[in-house]
Design an enzyme around this catalytic site. Structure first.
Site, PDB file in Angstrom:
ATOM      1  N   GLY A  33      14.488 -16.283 -42.088  1.00 47.88           N
ATOM      2  CA  GLY A  33      13.073 -16.637 -42.035  1.00 47.88           C
ATOM      3  C   GLY A  33      12.152 -15.739 -42.837  1.00 47.88           C
ATOM      4  O   GLY A  33      10.942 -15.736 -42.613  1.00 47.88           O
ATOM      5  N   LYS A  34      12.685 -14.999 -43.809  1.00 46.33           N
ATOM      6  CA  LYS A  34      11.818 -14.078 -44.555  1.00 46.33           C
ATOM      7  C   LYS A  34      10.756 -14.824 -45.371  1.00 46.33           C
ATOM      8  O   LYS A  34       9.612 -14.378 -45.440  1.00 46.33           O
ATOM      9  CB  LYS A  34      12.637 -13.125 -45.428  1.00 46.33           C
ATOM     10  CG  LYS A  34      13.516 -13.769 -46.456  1.00 46.33           C
ATOM     11  CD  LYS A  34      14.359 -12.702 -47.169  1.00 46.33           C
ATOM     12  CE  LYS A  34      15.320 -13.370 -48.150  1.00 46.33           C
ATOM     13  NZ  LYS A  34      16.328 -14.189 -47.437  1.00 46.33           N
ATOM     14  N   GLU A  59      12.362 -19.366 -55.696  1.00 43.12           N
ATOM     15  CA  GLU A  59      13.359 -20.210 -55.035  1.00 43.12           C
ATOM     16  C   GLU A  59      12.829 -21.609 -54.769  1.00 43.12           C
ATOM     17  O   GLU A  59      13.501 -22.607 -55.055  1.00 43.12           O
ATOM     18  CB  GLU A  59      13.790 -19.566 -53.718  1.00 43.12           C
ATOM     19  CG  GLU A  59      14.899 -20.325 -53.001  1.00 43.12           C
ATOM     20  CD  GLU A  59      15.415 -19.589 -51.784  1.00 43.12           C
ATOM     21  OE1 GLU A  59      16.616 -19.719 -51.493  1.00 43.12           O
ATOM     22  OE2 GLU A  59      14.623 -18.880 -51.126  1.00 43.12           O
ATOM     23  N   ARG A  68       5.707 -26.469 -46.582  1.00 41.61           N
ATOM     24  CA  ARG A  68       5.946 -25.499 -45.502  1.00 41.61           C
ATOM     25  C   ARG A  68       4.632 -25.012 -44.905  1.00 41.61           C
ATOM     26  O   ARG A  68       4.485 -24.909 -43.685  1.00 41.61           O
ATOM     27  CB  ARG A  68       6.763 -24.314 -46.025  1.00 41.61           C
ATOM     28  CG  ARG A  68       8.253 -24.593 -46.146  1.00 41.61           C
ATOM     29  CD  ARG A  68       8.971 -23.398 -46.756  1.00 41.61           C
ATOM     30  NE  ARG A  68      10.406 -23.525 -46.616  1.00 41.61           N
ATOM     31  CZ  ARG A  68      11.162 -22.703 -45.887  1.00 41.61           C
ATOM     32  NH1 ARG A  68      10.606 -21.704 -45.231  1.00 41.61           N
ATOM     33  NH2 ARG A  68      12.467 -22.869 -45.802  1.00 41.61           N
ATOM     34  N   GLN A 180      17.134 -10.342 -50.241  1.00 33.75           N
ATOM     35  CA  GLN A 180      18.207 -10.954 -49.454  1.00 33.75           C
ATOM     36  C   GLN A 180      19.361  -9.975 -49.308  1.00 33.75           C
ATOM     37  O   GLN A 180      19.848  -9.427 -50.299  1.00 33.75           O
ATOM     38  CB  GLN A 180      18.700 -12.235 -50.127  1.00 33.75           C
ATOM     39  CG  GLN A 180      19.665 -13.041 -49.279  1.00 33.75           C
ATOM     40  CD  GLN A 180      19.443 -14.529 -49.441  1.00 33.75           C
ATOM     41  OE1 GLN A 180      18.441 -15.068 -48.975  1.00 33.75           O
ATOM     42  NE2 GLN A 180      20.365 -15.191 -50.102  1.00 33.75           N
TER      43      GLN A 180
END
Length: 255
Positions: A33-34, A59, A68, A180
């Site tokens: 969830g970053k 991304e 989102r 990541q």
């Protein structure tokens, strides 16, 4: 210059907010969830504080980022917003949320070919056009284009890191840099991320994100996340946030 609040009260309590000119590294394993947390902070800075935010998305496309944000703002399931599978009242909520977001100073740049030097040039232009630019978000470090061989990867990431840190310092704007975690021992008892898991440990502020339910389906901590903060290797503390996976959003946890 004053620090920039993240808009999450417990996170701001332990960190003091984001410091202009510094880099805050937000790291986690994949699918924790970053990006969601970074967009939540971006939303809080832009909508609640009225400050301009630059989002460099390597991304997701700009449309995906807006979907989102709309889902989180309207409280609607993200997949339904993305597909337009909404009832009349829900569609109205989505339109209103999108209208609010489009009016907010959220500057989305979704060129996946952008290197660290290019980001500096774009950031300088954004700062000229929006003098109140108060946060830069880069999603995420390991996706920055890396010319050369795979063996050069570590050096290229280190170079990108230094360039981004210099950009934050030059503009005196805090940067939230996502990372990541790939180096990870799945067999260890405590699956929370550690500083030793990171590709770099040079951040001014490091935020390690963890959700227990990702690894333990029956976890008693379902619907929550932990953020552990470190400043230059010194632990500042851990806070808990509520997490809504359907609406892709974090919130302060009601106690």
């Amino acid at each position: 210059m004053v620090n920039i609040p993240t808009g999450f009260s417990e996170l701001d309590r332990i960190t003091g907010g984001l410091v202009p000119g510094e880099v805050a590294l937000l790291a986690s394993r994949p699918a924790i969830g970053k990006s969601t947390l970074a967009l939540g902070i971006s939303r809080n800075v832009a909508l609640d504080q009225g400050r301009a935010v630059a989002v460099f998305s390597l991304e997701m496309s700009g449309g995906e980022v807006m979907d989102r944000l709309t889902s989180a703002e309207a409280g609607l399931e993200c997949w339904r917003v993305r597909r337009g599978a909404l009832g009349h009242d829900e569609a109205a909520r989505a339109r209103e949320a999108r209208k609010t977001l489009k009016a907010a100073p959220i500057l989305i740049h979704d060129d996946a070919s952008l290197g660290a030097a290019d980001m500096r040039a774009v950031a300088i232009r954004m700062k000229q056009e929006h003098p109140d630019l108060s946060l830069m978000v880069v999603d995420y470090l390991e996706l920055i284009p890396t010319p050369g061989t795979p063996e050069d990867r570590r050096d290229v990431i280190a170079d990108a890191w230094q360039r981004l840190k210099a950009t934050a310092h030059e503009l005196q704007v805090p940067m939230l840099l996502l990372s990541q975690i790939h180096r990870f021992d799945e067999g260890r008892a405590d699956l929370r991320p550690r500083l030793s898991d990171l590709n770099t440990t040079e951040a001014d502020l490091t935020l390690l994100l963890y959700r227990d339910e990702v690894y333990h389906r029956e976890s008693l901590d379902g619907g929550t996340a932990e953020v552990t903060a470190w400043r230059e290797g010194v632990a500042l503390g851990t806070c808990r946030l509520a997490f809504d996976e359907d609406c892709v959003r974090f919130a302060d946890l009601d106690i």
